[in-house]
Design a protein around this motif. Structure first.
Motif, PDB file in Angstrom:
ATOM      1  N   ALA A 159       1.153   1.794  63.550  1.00 39.47           N
ATOM      2  CA  ALA A 159       1.814   0.578  63.088  1.00 39.47           C
ATOM      3  C   ALA A 159       0.999  -0.108  61.995  1.00 39.47           C
ATOM      4  CB  ALA A 159       2.035  -0.376  64.261  1.00 39.47           C
ATOM      5  N   ILE A 160       1.691  -0.561  60.984  1.00 41.18           N
ATOM      6  CA  ILE A 160       1.176  -1.340  59.853  1.00 41.18           C
ATOM      7  C   ILE A 160       0.324  -0.489  58.906  1.00 41.18           C
ATOM      8  CG2 ILE A 160      -0.170  -3.360  59.116  1.00 41.18           C
ATOM      9  CD1 ILE A 160       0.517  -4.649  61.809  1.00 41.18           C
ATOM     10  N   HIS A 161      -0.687   0.196  59.441  1.00 41.89           N
ATOM     11  CA  HIS A 161      -1.664   0.873  58.590  1.00 41.89           C
ATOM     12  C   HIS A 161      -1.127   2.159  57.960  1.00 41.89           C
ATOM     13  CE1 HIS A 161      -4.640  -1.989  59.975  1.00 41.89           C
ATOM     14  NE2 HIS A 161      -4.308  -1.702  61.232  1.00 41.89           N
ATOM     15  N   ASP A 162      -0.263   2.872  58.674  1.00 40.94           N
ATOM     16  CA  ASP A 162       0.363   4.088  58.138  1.00 40.94           C
ATOM     17  C   ASP A 162       1.845   3.788  57.937  1.00 40.94           C
ATOM     18  OD1 ASP A 162      -2.135   5.134  58.575  1.00 40.94           O
ATOM     19  OD2 ASP A 162      -1.538   6.353  60.300  1.00 40.94           O
ATOM     20  N   TYR A 163       2.355   4.015  56.743  1.00 40.97           N
ATOM     21  CA  TYR A 163       3.735   3.607  56.470  1.00 40.97           C
ATOM     22  C   TYR A 163       4.415   4.566  55.499  1.00 40.97           C
ATOM     23  CZ  TYR A 163       1.653   1.723  52.195  1.00 40.97           C
ATOM     24  OH  TYR A 163       0.968   1.592  50.997  1.00 40.97           O
ATOM     25  N   LEU A 164       5.743   4.547  55.548  1.00 42.03           N
ATOM     26  CA  LEU A 164       6.591   5.275  54.607  1.00 42.03           C
ATOM     27  C   LEU A 164       7.428   4.256  53.849  1.00 42.03           C
ATOM     28  CD1 LEU A 164       7.858   7.961  53.521  1.00 42.03           C
ATOM     29  CD2 LEU A 164       9.578   7.697  55.334  1.00 42.03           C
ATOM     30  N   GLU A 165       7.339   4.299  52.515  1.00 36.21           N
ATOM     31  CA  GLU A 165       8.119   3.403  51.661  1.00 36.21           C
ATOM     32  C   GLU A 165       9.130   4.231  50.874  1.00 36.21           C
ATOM     33  OE1 GLU A 165       6.372  -0.252  49.666  1.00 36.21           O
ATOM     34  OE2 GLU A 165       6.620   1.106  47.955  1.00 36.21           O
ATOM     35  N   ILE A 166      10.381   3.779  50.870  1.00 38.42           N
ATOM     36  CA  ILE A 166      11.457   4.480  50.165  1.00 38.42           C
ATOM     37  C   ILE A 166      11.959   3.584  49.032  1.00 38.42           C
ATOM     38  CG2 ILE A 166      13.711   5.589  50.369  1.00 38.42           C
ATOM     39  CD1 ILE A 166      13.113   6.054  53.312  1.00 38.42           C
ATOM     40  N   ARG A 167      12.068   4.166  47.844  1.00 32.70           N
ATOM     41  CA  ARG A 167      12.485   3.402  46.670  1.00 32.70           C
ATOM     42  C   ARG A 167      13.694   4.045  46.001  1.00 32.70           C
ATOM     43  NH1 ARG A 167       8.653  -0.004  43.823  1.00 32.70           N
ATOM     44  NH2 ARG A 167       6.831  -0.423  45.133  1.00 32.70           N
ATOM     45  N   SER A 168      14.580   3.213  45.477  1.00 30.53           N
ATOM     46  CA  SER A 168      15.644   3.670  44.582  1.00 30.53           C
ATOM     47  C   SER A 168      15.047   3.775  43.188  1.00 30.53           C
ATOM     48  CB  SER A 168      16.814   2.685  44.582  1.00 30.53           C
ATOM     49  OG  SER A 168      17.539   2.745  45.785  1.00 30.53           O
ATOM     50  N   GLY A 169      14.989   4.986  42.660  1.00 34.22           N
ATOM     51  CA  GLY A 169      14.369   5.195  41.362  1.00 34.22           C
ATOM     52  C   GLY A 169      12.987   5.801  41.511  1.00 34.22           C
TER      53      GLY A 169
END
Length: 221
Positions: free
Chosen positions: A92-102
């Motif tokens: 939690a918090i420290h490891d993350y997946l971010e998804i972006r349009s573009g």
């Protein structure tokens, strides 16, 4: 048998490490001419297929520490993707997946996910979607298994005919902008430029403008 050749193919989301073809060699001890290859989930990559899989490195095992991985899905203009999360578990918090349009540098963030809860499915409404995964140097978890499927984006409603004026631009697809001008003797009421919004339902970012006749008369001396 001696001389037989075996071919290896990886499931979607995995990359083949080693030789795709191995041959049974002659001799007193039967052996393959190359070691048996492995199918491994890699840190990042590019996808151009209309459907595919995004896996955290090492999946279904735990991902390593200290990762910064970027995946991109590049499709023809006019297509987006539907994302389904089959598995998800990160620190939690420290490891993350971010998804972006573009693109990762210029795209807008759709969402950032972290922790033990599997996210609900979502849509990316651009032809290019970026995934960025970061892990720190402490806890390691199984990560994620995501599938995607392309779908065709719709266009915004055609603003023509535009009474008493003209529309500049003929592309009404997602992200495109058109402009409006009135004929002489008419004034524009509303926004002069509209952009087709991202989202499942296609709409312009402002109501359609209109051209109204000028009611004031100029009297020359």
């Amino acid at each position: 048998m001696v001389g037989d050749v075996v071919q290896f193919l990886c499931e979607q989301g995995y990359s083949l490490q080693g030789n795709a073809h191995i041959t049974c060699m002659p001799g007193p001890v039967r052996r393959w001419n190359y070691p048996v290859p492995l199918c491994l989930a890699q840190c990042g990559g590019s996808r151009k297929e209309v459907s595919g899989v995004i896996l955290s490195p090492g999946f279904p095992g735990n991902y390593p520490s200290g990762l910064d991985c970027t995946w991109t899905v590049n499709l023809p203009v006019g297509f987006g993707i539907h994302l389904a999360f089959l598995n998800f578990s990160t620190e939690a918090i420290h490891d993350y997946l971010e998804i972006r349009s573009g693109t990762l540098e210029m795209g807008s963030v759709i969402d950032r996910f972290s922790g033990p809860v599997t996210p609900k499915s979502l849509f990316s409404t651009t032809h290019q979607t970026s995934f960025f995964f970061h892990s720190d140097y402490s806890q390691n978890k199984p990560g994620f298994h995501i599938t995607y499927q392309a779908y065709q984006l719709q266009s915004c409603p055609d603003p023509r005919p535009f009474r008493n004026g003209i529309v500049i631009g003929t592309d009404f697809s997602v992200g495109m902008t058109v402009s409006f001008e009135c004929l002489p003797g008419y004034s524009l009421i509303g926004e002069a430029s509209l952009t087709c919004l991202h989202g499942i339902s296609r709409n312009w970012n402002h109501p359609l403008p209109r051209c109204e006749g000028n009611t004031e008369l100029t009297v020359s001396e």
